[in-house]
Design an enzyme around this catalytic site. Sequence first.
Site, PDB file in Angstrom:
ATOM      1  N   GLU A  55      -8.205-116.873 -85.670  1.00 47.34           N
ATOM      2  CA  GLU A  55      -9.380-116.273 -85.045  1.00 47.34           C
ATOM      3  C   GLU A  55     -10.026-117.268 -84.088  1.00 47.34           C
ATOM      4  OE1 GLU A  55     -13.378-113.835 -86.464  1.00 47.34           O
ATOM      5  OE2 GLU A  55     -12.700-115.529 -87.663  1.00 47.34           O
TER       6      GLU A  55
ATOM      7  N   LYS B 196     -12.385-105.965 -84.688  1.00 46.11           N
ATOM      8  CA  LYS B 196     -12.933-106.384 -85.981  1.00 46.11           C
ATOM      9  C   LYS B 196     -14.036-105.444 -86.455  1.00 46.11           C
ATOM     10  CE  LYS B 196     -14.727-110.606 -88.194  1.00 46.11           C
ATOM     11  NZ  LYS B 196     -15.111-112.019 -87.933  1.00 46.11           N
TER      12      LYS B 196
ATOM     13  N   CYS C 204     -10.466-112.112 -90.392  1.00 45.35           N
ATOM     14  CA  CYS C 204     -11.398-112.969 -91.124  1.00 45.35           C
ATOM     15  C   CYS C 204     -12.239-112.226 -92.170  1.00 45.35           C
ATOM     16  CB  CYS C 204     -12.285-113.717 -90.125  1.00 45.35           C
ATOM     17  SG  CYS C 204     -13.111-115.181 -90.827  1.00 45.35           S
TER      18      CYS C 204
END
Length: 272
Positions: free
Chosen positions: A33, A117, A159
């Site tokens: 990331e 995300k 993440c």
Amino acid sequence: MVSGDNVSANLARAYELLIQAADHGAQLVLLPENFAHLADAGSFSAAEPFARGAASPERHPVQFALERWSRELGLWIAAGAVSLVQRADGTGVPGKRSRSAFLLYDDCGECRARYDKMHLFDVQVADAAGRYTESATIEPGDTPVCTATPWATLGLSICFDLRFPELYRQLAATGAELFMVPAAFTHTTGEAHWMTLLRARAIENGCFIIAAAQGGQHSPKRRTWGHSAIIDPWGEILAEMGEGEGVITAVLKADKLNTIRRNMPLLSMRRL
């Protein structure tokens, strides 16, 4: 990687590491990331310094580099995450926010998939930064993404998504065999939970996991945990490294996944 706020330096280092991966025989490579830009907490938009105002995706310098690298090295490159000022449908992100986008390029330089995300890191952490507010600079995505490759069906994530098992269950139910998890876990939260969460997502869904993480001191207020890992569907760690820059590789065998899923068919046994 241990990315900083110099985009050119980060891209140069990513390219060097991709060459190493190709030399090791890799065919599918995951970057962590914010590999192109990682600033202090409160400045999470990984491409904000150079992406805003880009008229088209083709003019975005990180996307251009990923296209070129994948063709040149003959790699499928999974890049998570790149901040883009356009949503996947082509509409612009309003205000000063952007989308944190996972981009998958094939070995011909074509972008095969994009995932934005969904879960944003708005939390309090007992570290030098103290407070993280990703939503101040990032607009959340709203659509899970699975995509086929020559080796396996990938379930894409980024993440903080790792803390939401329902996302991975939906990806597995849609056909995912391999979860991709680019990350920049803080040192504090990573030390406590990173490997536990990775192994749990692998075991409970019977999926391989490739998790590429930032790992090191990025600035006085920013330290990440690292411990990139490749994990099989039984939860066995096939490869792992600590903090710092480097490349890990593993051979993922489809027959192992098939055997585990046949012997313990969790996806077909669930009741809720």
